[in-house]
Design a protein around this motif. Structure first.
Motif, PDB file in Angstrom:
ATOM      1  N   MET A   1      -6.697   5.029  -3.998  1.00  0.00           N
ATOM      2  CA  MET A   1      -6.919   3.787  -2.884  1.00  0.00           C
ATOM      3  C   MET A   1      -6.206   2.513  -3.415  1.00  0.00           C
ATOM      4  O   MET A   1      -6.323   2.064  -4.515  1.00  0.00           O
ATOM      5  CB  MET A   1      -8.504   3.609  -2.626  1.00  0.00           C
ATOM      6  N   THR A   2      -5.570   1.882  -2.577  1.00  0.00           N
ATOM      7  CA  THR A   2      -5.131   0.831  -2.930  1.00  0.00           C
ATOM      8  C   THR A   2      -6.037  -0.501  -2.670  1.00  0.00           C
ATOM      9  O   THR A   2      -6.797  -0.362  -1.447  1.00  0.00           O
ATOM     10  CB  THR A   2      -3.913   0.440  -1.901  1.00  0.00           C
ATOM     11  N   MET A   3      -6.372  -1.256  -3.537  1.00  0.00           N
ATOM     12  CA  MET A   3      -7.627  -2.159  -3.532  1.00  0.00           C
ATOM     13  C   MET A   3      -7.207  -3.399  -3.850  1.00  0.00           C
ATOM     14  O   MET A   3      -6.778  -3.692  -5.038  1.00  0.00           O
ATOM     15  CB  MET A   3      -8.769  -1.434  -4.271  1.00  0.00           C
ATOM     16  N   VAL A   4      -7.935  -4.566  -3.330  1.00  0.00           N
ATOM     17  CA  VAL A   4      -7.993  -5.836  -3.886  1.00  0.00           C
ATOM     18  C   VAL A   4      -9.432  -6.198  -3.930  1.00  0.00           C
ATOM     19  O   VAL A   4     -10.018  -6.215  -2.786  1.00  0.00           O
ATOM     20  CB  VAL A   4      -7.172  -6.701  -2.923  1.00  0.00           C
TER      21      VAL A   4
ATOM     22  N   ASP B   1       2.252  -9.857  -4.485  1.00  0.00           N
ATOM     23  CA  ASP B   1       2.643  -8.710  -3.810  1.00  0.00           C
ATOM     24  C   ASP B   1       1.572  -7.418  -4.242  1.00  0.00           C
ATOM     25  O   ASP B   1       1.286  -7.667  -5.708  1.00  0.00           O
ATOM     26  CB  ASP B   1       3.833  -7.968  -4.551  1.00  0.00           C
ATOM     27  N   ILE B   2       0.998  -6.649  -3.554  1.00  0.00           N
ATOM     28  CA  ILE B   2       0.294  -5.681  -3.796  1.00  0.00           C
ATOM     29  C   ILE B   2       0.982  -4.400  -3.399  1.00  0.00           C
ATOM     30  O   ILE B   2       1.459  -4.109  -2.570  1.00  0.00           O
ATOM     31  CB  ILE B   2      -1.123  -5.739  -2.983  1.00  0.00           C
ATOM     32  N   ALA B   3       1.117  -3.539  -4.715  1.00  0.00           N
ATOM     33  CA  ALA B   3       1.710  -2.236  -4.318  1.00  0.00           C
ATOM     34  C   ALA B   3       0.736  -1.161  -4.186  1.00  0.00           C
ATOM     35  O   ALA B   3      -0.343  -1.147  -4.144  1.00  0.00           O
ATOM     36  CB  ALA B   3       2.304  -1.811  -6.027  1.00  0.00           C
ATOM     37  N   ALA B   4       1.620  -0.224  -3.358  1.00  0.00           N
ATOM     38  CA  ALA B   4       0.783   0.967  -2.900  1.00  0.00           C
ATOM     39  C   ALA B   4       0.175   1.565  -4.140  1.00  0.00           C
ATOM     40  O   ALA B   4       0.622   1.596  -5.126  1.00  0.00           O
ATOM     41  CB  ALA B   4       1.790   1.848  -2.083  1.00  0.00           C
ATOM     42  N   ARG B   5      -1.286   1.825  -3.988  1.00  0.00           N
ATOM     43  CA  ARG B   5      -1.927   2.701  -4.908  1.00  0.00           C
ATOM     44  C   ARG B   5      -2.522   1.654  -6.057  1.00  0.00           C
ATOM     45  O   ARG B   5      -3.066   2.180  -7.034  1.00  0.00           O
ATOM     46  CB  ARG B   5      -1.374   3.648  -5.365  1.00  0.00           C
ATOM     47  N   GLU B   6      -2.094   0.298  -5.960  1.00  0.00           N
ATOM     48  CA  GLU B   6      -2.586  -0.527  -7.137  1.00  0.00           C
ATOM     49  C   GLU B   6      -3.922  -1.104  -6.782  1.00  0.00           C
ATOM     50  O   GLU B   6      -4.273  -1.098  -5.795  1.00  0.00           O
ATOM     51  CB  GLU B   6      -1.447  -1.801  -6.968  1.00  0.00           C
ATOM     52  N   ARG B   7      -4.670  -1.213  -7.899  1.00  0.00           N
ATOM     53  CA  ARG B   7      -5.796  -1.743  -7.982  1.00  0.00           C
ATOM     54  C   ARG B   7      -5.814  -3.430  -8.700  1.00  0.00           C
ATOM     55  O   ARG B   7      -5.513  -3.756  -9.615  1.00  0.00           O
ATOM     56  CB  ARG B   7      -6.965  -1.079  -8.766  1.00  0.00           C
ATOM     57  N   VAL B   8      -5.860  -4.420  -7.776  1.00  0.00           N
ATOM     58  CA  VAL B   8      -5.828  -5.805  -8.230  1.00  0.00           C
ATOM     59  C   VAL B   8      -7.305  -6.221  -7.957  1.00  0.00           C
ATOM     60  O   VAL B   8      -7.762  -6.140  -7.197  1.00  0.00           O
ATOM     61  CB  VAL B   8      -4.874  -6.449  -7.315  1.00  0.00           C
TER      62      VAL B   8
ATOM     63  N   PRO C   1       3.932  -3.824 -10.733  1.00  0.00           N
ATOM     64  CA  PRO C   1       4.063  -4.866  -9.545  1.00  0.00           C
ATOM     65  C   PRO C   1       5.288  -5.450  -9.548  1.00  0.00           C
ATOM     66  O   PRO C   1       5.929  -5.683  -8.371  1.00  0.00           O
ATOM     67  CB  PRO C   1       2.814  -6.085  -9.997  1.00  0.00           C
ATOM     68  N   GLN C   2       6.011  -5.747 -10.619  1.00  0.00           N
ATOM     69  CA  GLN C   2       7.177  -6.423 -10.527  1.00  0.00           C
ATOM     70  C   GLN C   2       8.403  -5.518 -10.093  1.00  0.00           C
ATOM     71  O   GLN C   2       9.122  -5.887  -9.419  1.00  0.00           O
ATOM     72  CB  GLN C   2       7.909  -6.796 -11.723  1.00  0.00           C
TER      73      GLN C   2
ATOM     74  N   ALA D   1       9.655  -1.754   0.247  1.00  0.00           N
ATOM     75  CA  ALA D   1       9.195  -0.723   1.119  1.00  0.00           C
ATOM     76  C   ALA D   1       7.826  -0.049   0.251  1.00  0.00           C
ATOM     77  O   ALA D   1       7.086   0.388   0.877  1.00  0.00           O
ATOM     78  CB  ALA D   1      10.258   0.470   1.012  1.00  0.00           C
ATOM     79  N   GLY D   2       7.752  -0.311  -0.904  1.00  0.00           N
ATOM     80  CA  GLY D   2       6.547   0.162  -1.626  1.00  0.00           C
ATOM     81  C   GLY D   2       5.550  -0.524  -1.810  1.00  0.00           C
ATOM     82  O   GLY D   2       4.329  -0.226  -2.310  1.00  0.00           O
ATOM     83  N   SER D   3       5.556  -1.666  -1.549  1.00  0.00           N
ATOM     84  CA  SER D   3       4.546  -2.799  -1.516  1.00  0.00           C
ATOM     85  C   SER D   3       3.761  -2.615  -0.417  1.00  0.00           C
ATOM     86  O   SER D   3       3.950  -2.810   0.796  1.00  0.00           O
ATOM     87  CB  SER D   3       5.116  -4.067  -1.466  1.00  0.00           C
ATOM     88  N   SER D   4       2.320  -2.523  -0.645  1.00  0.00           N
ATOM     89  CA  SER D   4       1.389  -2.562   0.578  1.00  0.00           C
ATOM     90  C   SER D   4       1.347  -3.830   1.283  1.00  0.00           C
ATOM     91  O   SER D   4       1.306  -3.984   2.551  1.00  0.00           O
ATOM     92  CB  SER D   4       0.113  -2.046   0.083  1.00  0.00           C
ATOM     93  N   ILE D   5       1.218  -4.873   0.335  1.00  0.00           N
ATOM     94  CA  ILE D   5       0.886  -6.146   0.957  1.00  0.00           C
ATOM     95  C   ILE D   5       1.904  -7.032   0.224  1.00  0.00           C
ATOM     96  O   ILE D   5       1.969  -7.063  -1.111  1.00  0.00           O
ATOM     97  CB  ILE D   5      -0.463  -6.744   0.555  1.00  0.00           C
ATOM     98  N   GLN D   6       2.434  -7.958   0.944  1.00  0.00           N
ATOM     99  CA  GLN D   6       3.449  -9.055   0.551  1.00  0.00           C
ATOM    100  C   GLN D   6       2.774 -10.436   1.087  1.00  0.00           C
ATOM    101  O   GLN D   6       2.742 -10.659   2.418  1.00  0.00           O
ATOM    102  CB  GLN D   6       4.918  -8.879   0.925  1.00  0.00           C
TER     103      GLN D   6
END
Ligand SMILES: Nc1ncnc2c1ncn2[C@@H]1O[C@H](COP(=O)(O)OP(=O)(O)OP(=O)(O)O)[C@@H](O)[C@H]1O
Ligand SMILES: [Mg+2]
Length: 271
Positions: free
Chosen positions: A211-214, A46-53, A15-16, A21-26
């Motif tokens: 899938m990018t998921m929160v 920040d939620i990165a693309a393809r990250e599962r949070v 995430p850091q 540009a690569g971050s899906s959500i800020q």
């Protein structure tokens, strides 16, 4: 399915390291008041693309409000949200439609249309919002129902489906909008225990697909298994976050330790 336009900076980057540009959500400086109740107190995430949070925390800590402010179901009181590099301007409404197209949401209660079949529930977004032709929307909906294991229920009405099946239809409905990010607000907590597994299995399948998921969840085993990062919230703030092994195994903050001691002792009793 996996939100191709937002896939820059994909797997492997922490995430850091996720660039703007690569971050899906800020999220920057997000505050939310309900009257005098200061519910979100300066959220930066920040939620990165393809990250599962996975987001965990006590009842009333602001988890649902955070998700609802991300996709503008609630108006935040201060702060900024950027989705896929595009700012959402809550005053002018600029960017809200683009954001809603990019961010899908699955709720605790499934909110299916009771007078529409499972198939029609999944088709309606593509038909009405995305103006797809019926044949295309139908084909997509049938594929998604198959994906969530409900091919045989396409013609069933929600009232004839179990809670787990209804929630799987709701996931298919969210996927039909081809979102870049899916937000889940306690998707299994209104289900009978024996139905939780089938919904979590679908979510794990999505996670495997990138899938990018929160996911706001009380399912600590799910968070441990699926999350790249677990965020612990309390009283409207992010108290601590980290990879699940670290956060569950070596929580650094007293509030995190107290919360985990409570929920890990009483399975399902996080609220
Ligand atoms: N629409 C609303 N109007 C007024 N207050 C609200 C509203 N929605 C939430 N709140 C308040 O905001 C605070 C945070 O609520 P929120 O639903 O975000 O908590 P949560 O962490 O999702 O809790 P839970 O685990 O019980 O779902 C609570 O004090 C709640 O009463
Ligand atoms: Mg909630």
């Amino acid at each position: 399915m996996s939100g191709a336009p937002l896939l820059k900076g994909a797997q492997g980057s922490s995430p850091q390291e996720a660039s703007a540009a690569g971050s899906s959500i800020q999220i920057r400086g997000m505050h939310k008041y309900f009257g005098a109740n200061h519910v979100l107190r300066g959220i930066d995430l920040d939620i990165a693309a393809r990250e599962r949070v996975c987001v965990i925390g006590p009842s009333g800590s602001g988890k649902s409000t955070l998700l609802r402010c991300i996709n503008a179901l609630e108006d935040m009181s201060a702060g900024e949200v950027t989705v896929g590099g595009h700012a959402v301007d809550r005053r002018s409404g600029h960017g809200v439609n683009a954001m809603r197209a990019a961010v899908g949401m699955v709720f605790q209660r499934f909110n299916l249309f009771p007078h529409k079949t499972a198939l029609e529930n999944v088709m309606i977004g593509p038909l009405v919002v995305r103006k797809q032709d019926a044949a295309h929307a139908r084909g997509l909906a049938l594929r998604l129902l198959a994906r969530v294991g409900l091919s045989d229920k396409a013609q069933a009405y929600p009232g004839a489906l179990s809670g787990g099946q209804q929630q799987r239809v709701a996931i298919a409905r969210a996927l039909a909008m081809e979102p870049a990010v899916l937000l889940f607000d306690e998707p299994t907590s209104s289900l009978d225990p024996e139905l939780v597994g089938e919904v979590l299995a679908v979510m794990k399948d999505l996670a495997r697909d990138g899938m990018t998921m929160v996911v706001v969840t009380h399912e600590m085993d799910f968070a441990r298994e699926v999350a790249d990062r677990v965020v612990f919230m309390d009283q409207g703030q992010i108290v601590e976050q980290g990879p699940p092994q670290r956060l569950f195994g070596d929580p650094r903050e007293a509030r995190t330790r107290a919360f985990l001691a409570r929920v890990l002792r009483t399975p399902g009793g996080a609220g």
